[in-house]
Design a protein around this motif. Sequence first.
Motif, PDB file in Angstrom:
ATOM      1  N   THR A  75       0.769  -1.154  -0.018  1.00 33.69           N
ATOM      2  CA  THR A  75      -0.112   0.054  -0.079  1.00 33.69           C
ATOM      3  C   THR A  75       0.763   1.285   0.040  1.00 33.69           C
ATOM      4  OG1 THR A  75      -2.115  -1.143   1.189  1.00 33.69           O
ATOM      5  CG2 THR A  75      -1.826   1.216   1.212  1.00 33.69           C
ATOM      6  N   GLU A  76       1.872   1.220   0.774  1.00 31.21           N
ATOM      7  CA  GLU A  76       2.740   2.588   1.082  1.00 31.21           C
ATOM      8  C   GLU A  76       3.643   2.632  -0.303  1.00 31.21           C
ATOM      9  OE1 GLU A  76       3.461   2.266   5.895  1.00 31.21           O
ATOM     10  OE2 GLU A  76       4.708   0.876   4.471  1.00 31.21           O
ATOM     11  N   ASP A  77       3.939   1.530  -0.933  1.00 33.69           N
ATOM     12  CA  ASP A  77       4.733   1.460  -2.097  1.00 33.69           C
ATOM     13  C   ASP A  77       3.965   2.031  -3.358  1.00 33.69           C
ATOM     14  OD1 ASP A  77       7.098   0.478  -1.243  1.00 33.69           O
ATOM     15  OD2 ASP A  77       6.416  -1.563  -1.799  1.00 33.69           O
ATOM     16  N   MET A  78       2.686   1.915  -3.515  1.00 35.87           N
ATOM     17  CA  MET A  78       1.925   2.261  -4.568  1.00 35.87           C
ATOM     18  C   MET A  78       1.619   3.784  -4.380  1.00 35.87           C
ATOM     19  SD  MET A  78       1.681  -0.175  -6.497  1.00 35.87           S
ATOM     20  CE  MET A  78       3.147  -0.745  -6.078  1.00 35.87           C
ATOM     21  N   ILE A  79       0.967   4.208  -3.121  1.00 35.87           N
ATOM     22  CA  ILE A  79       0.742   5.322  -2.845  1.00 35.87           C
ATOM     23  C   ILE A  79       1.907   6.437  -2.955  1.00 35.87           C
ATOM     24  CG2 ILE A  79       0.183   7.057  -0.883  1.00 35.87           C
ATOM     25  CD1 ILE A  79      -1.619   5.100   0.185  1.00 35.87           C
ATOM     26  N   SER A  80       3.219   6.086  -2.673  1.00 38.32           N
ATOM     27  CA  SER A  80       4.306   6.786  -2.952  1.00 38.32           C
ATOM     28  C   SER A  80       4.696   7.022  -4.471  1.00 38.32           C
ATOM     29  CB  SER A  80       5.644   6.369  -2.244  1.00 38.32           C
ATOM     30  OG  SER A  80       6.102   5.176  -2.897  1.00 38.32           O
ATOM     31  N   ARG A  81       3.896   6.176  -5.276  1.00 40.98           N
ATOM     32  CA  ARG A  81       4.564   6.256  -6.776  1.00 40.98           C
ATOM     33  C   ARG A  81       3.155   6.773  -7.397  1.00 40.98           C
ATOM     34  NH1 ARG A  81       7.470   2.764  -4.448  1.00 40.98           N
ATOM     35  NH2 ARG A  81       9.480   2.029  -5.230  1.00 40.98           N
ATOM     36  N   GLY A  82       2.049   7.359  -6.735  1.00 38.71           N
ATOM     37  CA  GLY A  82       1.017   7.870  -7.342  1.00 38.71           C
ATOM     38  C   GLY A  82      -0.006   6.928  -7.897  1.00 38.71           C
ATOM     39  N   ARG A  83       0.090   5.646  -7.464  1.00 43.43           N
ATOM     40  CA  ARG A  83      -0.753   4.663  -7.867  1.00 43.43           C
ATOM     41  C   ARG A  83      -1.867   4.515  -6.878  1.00 43.43           C
ATOM     42  NH1 ARG A  83       2.352   1.597 -11.610  1.00 43.43           N
ATOM     43  NH2 ARG A  83       0.572   0.429 -12.279  1.00 43.43           N
ATOM     44  N   ALA A  84      -2.980   3.939  -7.103  1.00 43.51           N
ATOM     45  CA  ALA A  84      -4.159   3.617  -6.325  1.00 43.51           C
ATOM     46  C   ALA A  84      -4.150   2.132  -6.039  1.00 43.51           C
ATOM     47  CB  ALA A  84      -5.375   3.949  -6.868  1.00 43.51           C
ATOM     48  N   PRO A  85      -3.712   1.853  -4.473  1.00 44.02           N
ATOM     49  CA  PRO A  85      -3.646   0.496  -4.172  1.00 44.02           C
ATOM     50  C   PRO A  85      -4.982  -0.121  -3.776  1.00 44.02           C
ATOM     51  CG  PRO A  85      -2.825   1.860  -2.596  1.00 44.02           C
ATOM     52  CD  PRO A  85      -3.167   2.820  -3.403  1.00 44.02           C
ATOM     53  N   SER A  86      -5.352  -1.172  -3.878  1.00 46.75           N
ATOM     54  CA  SER A  86      -6.385  -1.974  -3.510  1.00 46.75           C
ATOM     55  C   SER A  86      -6.097  -3.288  -3.172  1.00 46.75           C
ATOM     56  CB  SER A  86      -7.596  -1.641  -4.415  1.00 46.75           C
ATOM     57  OG  SER A  86      -7.501  -2.247  -5.823  1.00 46.75           O
ATOM     58  N   SER A  87      -7.012  -4.098  -2.866  1.00 45.36           N
ATOM     59  CA  SER A  87      -6.681  -5.355  -2.508  1.00 45.36           C
ATOM     60  C   SER A  87      -8.378  -6.404  -2.752  1.00 45.36           C
ATOM     61  CB  SER A  87      -6.225  -5.888  -1.060  1.00 45.36           C
ATOM     62  OG  SER A  87      -4.991  -5.238  -0.936  1.00 45.36           O
ATOM     63  N   GLU A  88      -8.017  -7.537  -3.191  1.00 45.47           N
ATOM     64  CA  GLU A  88      -9.462  -8.513  -3.122  1.00 45.47           C
ATOM     65  C   GLU A  88      -8.933  -9.655  -2.128  1.00 45.47           C
ATOM     66  OE1 GLU A  88     -11.560 -11.314  -5.997  1.00 45.47           O
ATOM     67  OE2 GLU A  88     -10.438  -9.755  -6.962  1.00 45.47           O
ATOM     68  N   TRP A  89      -9.527  -9.989  -1.191  1.00 44.52           N
ATOM     69  CA  TRP A  89      -9.401 -10.981  -0.122  1.00 44.52           C
ATOM     70  C   TRP A  89      -9.802 -12.109  -0.821  1.00 44.52           C
ATOM     71  CZ3 TRP A  89      -6.333 -10.178   3.783  1.00 44.52           C
ATOM     72  CH2 TRP A  89      -6.407  -8.842   4.189  1.00 44.52           C
ATOM     73  N   ILE A  90      -8.800 -13.285  -0.750  1.00 37.14           N
ATOM     74  CA  ILE A  90      -9.008 -14.580  -1.073  1.00 37.14           C
ATOM     75  C   ILE A  90      -9.508 -15.404   0.266  1.00 37.14           C
ATOM     76  CG2 ILE A  90      -8.234 -16.807  -1.974  1.00 37.14           C
ATOM     77  CD1 ILE A  90      -6.312 -14.964  -3.595  1.00 37.14           C
ATOM     78  N   SER A  91      -8.894 -14.955   1.207  1.00 36.49           N
ATOM     79  CA  SER A  91      -9.212 -15.648   2.284  1.00 36.49           C
ATOM     80  C   SER A  91      -8.696 -14.922   3.721  1.00 36.49           C
ATOM     81  CB  SER A  91      -8.842 -17.174   2.670  1.00 36.49           C
ATOM     82  OG  SER A  91      -7.412 -17.153   2.546  1.00 36.49           O
ATOM     83  N   LYS A  92      -9.253 -14.917   4.886  1.00 34.29           N
ATOM     84  CA  LYS A  92      -8.791 -14.698   6.275  1.00 34.29           C
ATOM     85  C   LYS A  92      -9.174 -15.745   7.181  1.00 34.29           C
ATOM     86  CE  LYS A  92      -9.819  -9.702   5.937  1.00 34.29           C
ATOM     87  NZ  LYS A  92     -10.584  -8.411   6.469  1.00 34.29           N
ATOM     88  N   SER A  93      -8.153 -16.001   8.036  1.00 31.54           N
ATOM     89  CA  SER A  93      -8.378 -17.293   8.709  1.00 31.54           C
ATOM     90  C   SER A  93      -7.560 -17.171  10.106  1.00 31.54           C
ATOM     91  CB  SER A  93      -8.370 -18.680   8.095  1.00 31.54           C
ATOM     92  OG  SER A  93      -7.019 -18.923   7.536  1.00 31.54           O
ATOM     93  N   GLU A  94      -7.895 -18.154  11.022  1.00 30.70           N
ATOM     94  CA  GLU A  94      -7.222 -18.383  12.354  1.00 30.70           C
ATOM     95  C   GLU A  94      -6.756 -19.875  12.263  1.00 30.70           C
ATOM     96  OE1 GLU A  94      -7.462 -17.467  16.991  1.00 30.70           O
ATOM     97  OE2 GLU A  94      -9.205 -17.194  15.749  1.00 30.70           O
TER      98      GLU A  94
END
Length: 225
Positions: A75-94
């Motif tokens: 996220t920080e890398d993309m913002i620093s380069r003027g790009r819009a970061p986003s994510s699509e979650w595949i899974s979150k688990s414990e």
Amino acid sequence: MQRALREAIHQKMLSPDDALPPERDMAEDFSVSRITVRKALEGLVSEGLLTRRQGAGTFVAARVEKSFSKLSSFTEDMISRGRAPSSEWISKSEGSVTPEESLTLGLSPGTPVYRFARIRYADGAAMAVEYTTIAAFALPSADAVQNSLYAAMAATGHRPSRALQRLRGVLVTREHAALLGVKPKDAGLLVERRGFLRDGRAVEVSHSYYRGDAYDFVAELNDQS
């Protein structure tokens, strides 16, 4: 039309960060409908060759450079380069730490961990598939992570302060190709990261599979002699 634009980009007739004409003008130039233009542009955006910037238009995508000299999140890398970061979650688990994770993170067998899998995007183009395991003491829950994993870890005082990274070339698997919008066996980059807290405890292990056609990794080297 999509093929013509793709060839123009590959042959450097269009350079990184070049702005494309408005859809109306392109429809006239190619003698096609605006719907055809729009579909062609959307296809090239999904391939990572074009990017859309809100309020500015469509541009030829520049390859992203990731520096190995600074510990930062996607996220920080993309913002620093003027790009819009986003994510699509595949899974979150414990779950409980696996034998391999136990060795990597220095955790006792049975220790709880959180696991995350997601697709990372820049300006709407898929850039990487990321798999991360975090020691459970670093987060209140898996759902505490929304956009930035490091931001959620920082909120609990457990953001890594240093990391060891290993980079190697791989061939994109069929599974990852479908997620990244590339072809199976295309060139890819695997980055393995192990993150540590200031007290030396390992807290993160991740495996990120990057598109080889859209990402460059750079490192600054100093003469220590």
